[in-house]
Write a protein that holds these residues in place. Structure first.
Motif, short mmCIF file in Angstrom:
data_model
loop_
_atom_site.label_atom_id
_atom_site.label_comp_id
_atom_site.label_asym_id
_atom_site.label_seq_id
_atom_site.Cartn_x
_atom_site.Cartn_y
_atom_site.Cartn_z
N CYS A 123 0.83 -1.21 0.00
CA CYS A 123 0.00 0.00 0.00
C CYS A 123 0.86 1.26 0.00
O CYS A 123 0.57 2.21 -0.71
CB CYS A 123 -0.94 0.01 1.19
SG CYS A 123 -2.34 -1.11 1.02
N ASN A 177 2.25 1.75 -3.42
CA ASN A 177 1.22 2.26 -4.33
C ASN A 177 0.93 3.74 -4.09
O ASN A 177 0.76 4.50 -5.05
CB ASN A 177 -0.08 1.45 -4.19
CG ASN A 177 0.00 0.11 -4.86
OD1 ASN A 177 0.81 -0.11 -5.75
ND2 ASN A 177 -0.83 -0.81 -4.42
N LEU A 178 0.87 4.16 -2.83
CA LEU A 178 0.64 5.57 -2.52
C LEU A 178 1.76 6.44 -3.08
O LEU A 178 1.51 7.50 -3.65
CB LEU A 178 0.51 5.78 -1.00
CG LEU A 178 -0.75 5.20 -0.35
CD1 LEU A 178 -0.62 5.24 1.16
CD2 LEU A 178 -1.97 5.98 -0.81
N LYS A 212 3.85 5.60 -5.57
CA LYS A 212 3.81 5.49 -7.04
C LYS A 212 2.73 6.40 -7.63
O LYS A 212 2.94 7.05 -8.65
CB LYS A 212 3.56 4.04 -7.42
CG LYS A 212 3.48 3.77 -8.90
CD LYS A 212 3.23 2.29 -9.14
CE LYS A 212 2.48 2.09 -10.43
NZ LYS A 212 2.01 0.72 -10.59
N GLU A 213 1.59 6.45 -6.97
CA GLU A 213 0.46 7.26 -7.46
C GLU A 213 0.57 8.73 -7.05
O GLU A 213 -0.33 9.52 -7.34
CB GLU A 213 -0.85 6.67 -6.95
CG GLU A 213 -1.14 5.29 -7.51
CD GLU A 213 -2.33 4.62 -6.82
OE1 GLU A 213 -2.99 5.27 -5.97
OE2 GLU A 213 -2.57 3.44 -7.12
N ARG A 214 1.65 9.06 -6.33
CA ARG A 214 1.89 10.42 -5.85
C ARG A 214 0.75 10.90 -4.96
O ARG A 214 0.39 12.07 -4.95
CB ARG A 214 2.17 11.37 -7.01
CG ARG A 214 3.35 10.92 -7.85
CD ARG A 214 3.77 11.88 -8.92
NE ARG A 214 4.18 13.18 -8.44
CZ ARG A 214 5.39 13.50 -7.96
NH1 ARG A 214 6.30 12.56 -7.84
NH2 ARG A 214 5.68 14.72 -7.58
N SER A 215 0.17 9.99 -4.23
CA SER A 215 -0.89 10.28 -3.27
C SER A 215 -0.34 9.96 -1.88
O SER A 215 -0.78 9.02 -1.23
CB SER A 215 -2.12 9.43 -3.59
OG SER A 215 -3.11 9.62 -2.61
N ARG A 216 0.64 10.72 -1.46
CA ARG A 216 1.37 10.42 -0.23
C ARG A 216 0.64 10.95 1.00
O ARG A 216 1.08 11.87 1.67
CB ARG A 216 2.78 10.99 -0.31
CG ARG A 216 3.56 10.35 -1.44
CD ARG A 216 4.94 10.93 -1.56
NE ARG A 216 5.58 10.33 -2.72
CZ ARG A 216 6.20 11.02 -3.66
NH1 ARG A 216 6.26 12.32 -3.57
NH2 ARG A 216 6.75 10.42 -4.67
#
Length: 79
Positions: free
Chosen positions: A43, A46-47, A49-53
């Motif tokens: 997870c 993925n966060l 990678k998706e630039r949703s830190r």
């Protein structure tokens, strides 16, 4: 009890087993974010990678360098 513990001990064990599961339900938490919440590495990756830190639990932003490993220990010798 067949499993060697009282009902309250079994309930406590179940609570702790559920507490170490990541919110995705797939893996155990093995990373800790700066806010103190835990996630599995998948997870966190993925966060990032998706630039949703942001923490999935509280929404606090984090930087990749702030993520730390989470070590959970348990055993039969807790006496």
């Amino acid at each position: 009890d067949v499993n060697g513990g009282s009902d309250s001990q079994q309930q406590l064990l179940l609570h702790y087993r559920q507490s170490v599961k990541c919110h995705c339900g797939g893996e155990d938490k093995n990373r800790v974010l700066p806010c103190g919440h835990g996630c599995c590495g998948k997870c966190v990756d993925n966060l990032i990678k998706e630039r949703s830190r942001k923490c999935p639990s509280c929404g606090k932003k984090f930087d990749q360098a702030e993520v730390r490993p989470l070590y959970l220990q348990g055993g039969e010798d807790d006496s």
